[in-house]
Write an enzyme that holds these catalytic residues in place. Structure first.
Site, mmCIF file in Angstrom:
data_model
loop_
_atom_site.group_PDB
_atom_site.id
_atom_site.type_symbol
_atom_site.label_atom_id
_atom_site.label_comp_id
_atom_site.label_asym_id
_atom_site.label_seq_id
_atom_site.Cartn_x
_atom_site.Cartn_y
_atom_site.Cartn_z
ATOM 1 N N TYR A 169 0.967 -1.106 0.158
ATOM 2 C CA TYR A 169 0.331 -0.067 0.254
ATOM 3 C C TYR A 169 0.633 1.324 -0.151
ATOM 4 O O TYR A 169 0.375 2.090 -0.356
ATOM 5 C CB TYR A 169 -1.090 -0.196 1.273
ATOM 6 C CG TYR A 169 -2.120 -1.035 1.181
ATOM 7 C CD1 TYR A 169 -3.172 -2.123 -0.087
ATOM 8 C CD2 TYR A 169 -3.229 -1.007 2.677
ATOM 9 C CE1 TYR A 169 -3.915 -2.748 0.178
ATOM 10 C CE2 TYR A 169 -4.233 -1.995 3.125
ATOM 11 C CZ TYR A 169 -4.220 -2.754 1.978
ATOM 12 O OH TYR A 169 -5.313 -3.648 1.592
ATOM 13 N N LEU A 171 -17.660 -0.269 3.246
ATOM 14 C CA LEU A 171 -18.744 0.376 2.265
ATOM 15 C C LEU A 171 -18.889 0.378 0.465
ATOM 16 O O LEU A 171 -18.883 1.390 0.357
ATOM 17 C CB LEU A 171 -18.019 1.680 2.850
ATOM 18 C CG LEU A 171 -17.885 2.138 4.413
ATOM 19 C CD1 LEU A 171 -16.700 3.682 4.483
ATOM 20 C CD2 LEU A 171 -18.447 1.425 5.440
HETATM 21 N N1 LIG Z 1 -6.913 -7.373 1.521
HETATM 22 C C1 LIG Z 1 -6.866 -7.124 0.435
HETATM 23 O O1 LIG Z 1 -6.967 -7.642 -0.570
HETATM 24 C C2 LIG Z 1 -7.724 -6.045 0.555
HETATM 25 C C3 LIG Z 1 -8.526 -5.432 -0.796
HETATM 26 C C4 LIG Z 1 -9.022 -3.980 -0.716
HETATM 27 C C5 LIG Z 1 -9.320 -2.924 0.149
HETATM 28 N N2 LIG Z 1 -8.929 -4.036 1.630
HETATM 29 C C6 LIG Z 1 -8.734 -3.536 3.193
HETATM 30 O O2 LIG Z 1 -10.233 -2.539 3.117
HETATM 31 C C7 LIG Z 1 -9.719 -1.937 3.438
HETATM 32 C C8 LIG Z 1 -10.997 -1.081 3.032
HETATM 33 O O3 LIG Z 1 -11.914 -0.523 1.762
HETATM 34 P P1 LIG Z 1 -11.094 -0.237 0.902
HETATM 35 O O4 LIG Z 1 -10.786 1.379 1.103
HETATM 36 O O5 LIG Z 1 -11.191 -1.194 -0.629
HETATM 37 O O6 LIG Z 1 -12.981 0.946 0.871
HETATM 38 P P2 LIG Z 1 -13.967 1.389 1.487
HETATM 39 O O7 LIG Z 1 -13.679 1.133 2.975
HETATM 40 O O8 LIG Z 1 -15.391 0.618 0.994
HETATM 41 O O9 LIG Z 1 -14.336 2.746 0.933
HETATM 42 C C9 LIG Z 1 -13.906 3.577 0.763
HETATM 43 C C10 LIG Z 1 -14.117 5.138 0.545
HETATM 44 O O10 LIG Z 1 -15.481 5.183 1.050
HETATM 45 C C11 LIG Z 1 -15.218 6.298 1.697
HETATM 46 N N3 LIG Z 1 -16.029 7.041 2.823
HETATM 47 C C12 LIG Z 1 -15.505 6.461 4.008
HETATM 48 N N4 LIG Z 1 -16.360 6.709 5.355
HETATM 49 C C13 LIG Z 1 -17.483 7.443 4.237
HETATM 50 C C14 LIG Z 1 -18.544 7.846 5.326
HETATM 51 N N5 LIG Z 1 -18.975 7.650 6.327
HETATM 52 N N6 LIG Z 1 -20.007 7.896 3.911
HETATM 53 C C15 LIG Z 1 -19.148 7.780 3.117
HETATM 54 N N7 LIG Z 1 -18.435 7.973 2.380
HETATM 55 C C16 LIG Z 1 -17.226 7.425 3.368
HETATM 56 C C17 LIG Z 1 -14.421 7.091 0.962
HETATM 57 O O11 LIG Z 1 -13.627 8.552 0.913
HETATM 58 P P3 LIG Z 1 -12.832 9.578 2.061
HETATM 59 O O12 LIG Z 1 -11.607 8.757 1.364
HETATM 60 O O13 LIG Z 1 -12.946 10.122 0.533
HETATM 61 O O14 LIG Z 1 -12.808 9.704 2.910
HETATM 62 C C18 LIG Z 1 -13.468 5.848 0.057
HETATM 63 O O15 LIG Z 1 -14.234 6.823 -0.867
HETATM 64 C C19 LIG Z 1 -8.978 -0.794 2.491
HETATM 65 O O16 LIG Z 1 -8.370 0.923 3.027
HETATM 66 C C20 LIG Z 1 -8.108 -1.439 3.188
HETATM 67 O O17 LIG Z 1 -7.328 -1.615 4.086
HETATM 68 C C21 LIG Z 1 -8.097 -5.055 1.956
#
Ligand SMILES: NC(=O)c1ccc[n+]([C@@H]2O[C@H](COP(=O)([O-])OP(=O)(O)OC[C@H]3O[C@@H](n4cnc5c(N)ncnc54)[C@H](OP(=O)(O)O)[C@@H]3O)[C@@H](O)[C@H]2O)c1
Length: 253
Positions: A36, A171
C-alpha cells in the site's frame, strides 16, 4: 482484536496525519500491507497518536510471491515495530494454496514477529488445504464483505473453525451507498448508510476495516456504538446479497 479498524489502501491524504487522527478518535486497529505504501506514514502516525503499543492492533500483509518471512521483517522495519498483531497472506498464489508461504508465516509467529497469522481472499477449500498441510488454522480471513456481497457458507465455516472474517471494502468503495433499501434502514435509525454497513458487520461478529481520507468520515465511521440494528433489519440487509464485488469478483464464491 478490536471489533473494527481503519483501512489505509489508497489514502491520498497525509497517512501520518490520518492515522494520528484515527488513533485520537478511538480507532485501535490499523489495516495495511507492504504494497500500500502507507507503512512509513503509519509509523509516523503511531508515534504522534499517543497510544501505547499494547493498546493498538496492527494488521499487515505479505504478497503471494517471494519470501514471506523476509517480507514480514521488511514490513516491521517500515512500520518501526517489533511485532505485528496479525500478518496475512494478501491473496492465494496462482497455483496451490500457498503452503510454503504459510509455513514461513508460522515461523515468523514462532519467532515473535507477529502475534497471529491469517489469510486474505481465501476460499474455504484453500483454507482447508493450508490446515491439512500444517495443522495451523488461520486466525483471520480478510475478504470483501458487505450486505451486497457475502457468503453464508463462508461465515458458517469461519464460525466453526473460529476464524474471524475481516470485512474489507465494507462501504462498497461508496458504490452502493445510494441503495434504496439501505437508505431506508439508515433513515429509520437516524444514521448514515455507511454507519449501517459498519453496524451490520458488528451485529454479525465480522470485523470491518473502512477506509476514510476525510476526517468527517473517520468520525462518522466510528460513531456506531450507540445503536443496534434489529434482527429483522439485519435479515433484510443479508437479503441484498447479489455476490457484488466492487473490485471484480468475490474470491470465496
Ligand atoms: N485484503 C485485501 O485484498 C484488501 C482489498 C481491498 C481493501 N482492503 C482493506 O480494506 C480497507 C477498506 O476498503 P476500501 O478502501 O477498498 O473501501 P471502503 O472502505 O469500502 O470505501 C472507502 C471509500 O468510502 C468513502 N467513505 C468512507 N467513509 C465514508 C462515509 N462515512 N460516508 C461516505 N463515504 C465514506 C471513502 O472516502 P474518503 O476516502 O474520501 O473519506 C472512500 O472513498 C482498505 O483501505 C484496505 O485496508 C484489503
Amino acid at each position: 482484536m478490536p471489533v473494527m479498524g481503519v483501512g489505509t489502501w489508497q489514502l491520498t491524504t497525509d497517512t501520518a496525519d490520518t492515522i494520528a487522527t484515527a488513533l485520537k478518535l478511538g480507532y485501535r486497529m490499523i489495516d495495511t500491507s507492504g504494497d500500500y505504501g502507507t507503512q512509513p506514514g503509519i509509523a509516523d502516525g503511531i508515534s504522534r497518536g499517543g497510544v501505547e503499543r499494547a493498546d493498538f492492533y496492527l494488521v499487515t500483509k505479505v504478497e503471494e510471491v517471494g519470501d514471506a518471512y523476509h517480507a514480514t521483517r521488511k514490513n516491521l522495519d517500515e512500520l518501526q515495530l517489533d511485532y505485528a498483531d496479525l500478518m496475512l497472506i494478501h491473496r492465494p498464489p496462482r497455483t496451490g494454496a500457498g503452503e510454503d508461504l504459510w509455513r514461513s508465516l508460522i515461523r515468523a509467529k514462532e519467532d515473535g514477529l507477529t502475534k497471529d497469522i491469517g489469510v486474505s481472499n481465501y476460499s474455504i477449500e484453500l483454507i482447508d488445504r493450508l490446515i491439512d498441510a500444517t495443522g495451523e488454522v488461520p486466525t483471520v480471513n480478510q475478504v470483501e464483505w458487505s450486505p451486497f456481497g457475502h457468503s453464508d457458507d463462508l461465515l458458517r465455516y469461519a464460525r466453526e473453525k473460529q476464524i474471524v472474517i475481516q470485512a474489507y471494502s465494507p462501504l462498497t468503495r461508496t458504490k452502493r451507498l445510494g441503495d434504496a433499501t439501505l437508505a431506508e434502514i439508515a433513515a429509520k435509525y437516524g444514521k448514515s448508510p455507511a454507519q449501517v454497513l459498519i453496524r451490520w458487520n458488528l451485529e454479525r461478529g465480522t470485523v470491518p476495516v473502512p477506509k476514510a481520507n476525510q476526517r468527517q468520515h473517520l468520525e462518522e465511521n466510528i460513531d456506531v456504538f450507540d445503536f443496534d440494528i434489529s434482527e429483522d433489519d439485519v435479515e433484510t440487509l443479508n437479503g441484498l446479497n447479489e455476490r457484488y464485488s466492487s473490485l471484480g469478483t468475490l474470491p470465496y464464491v
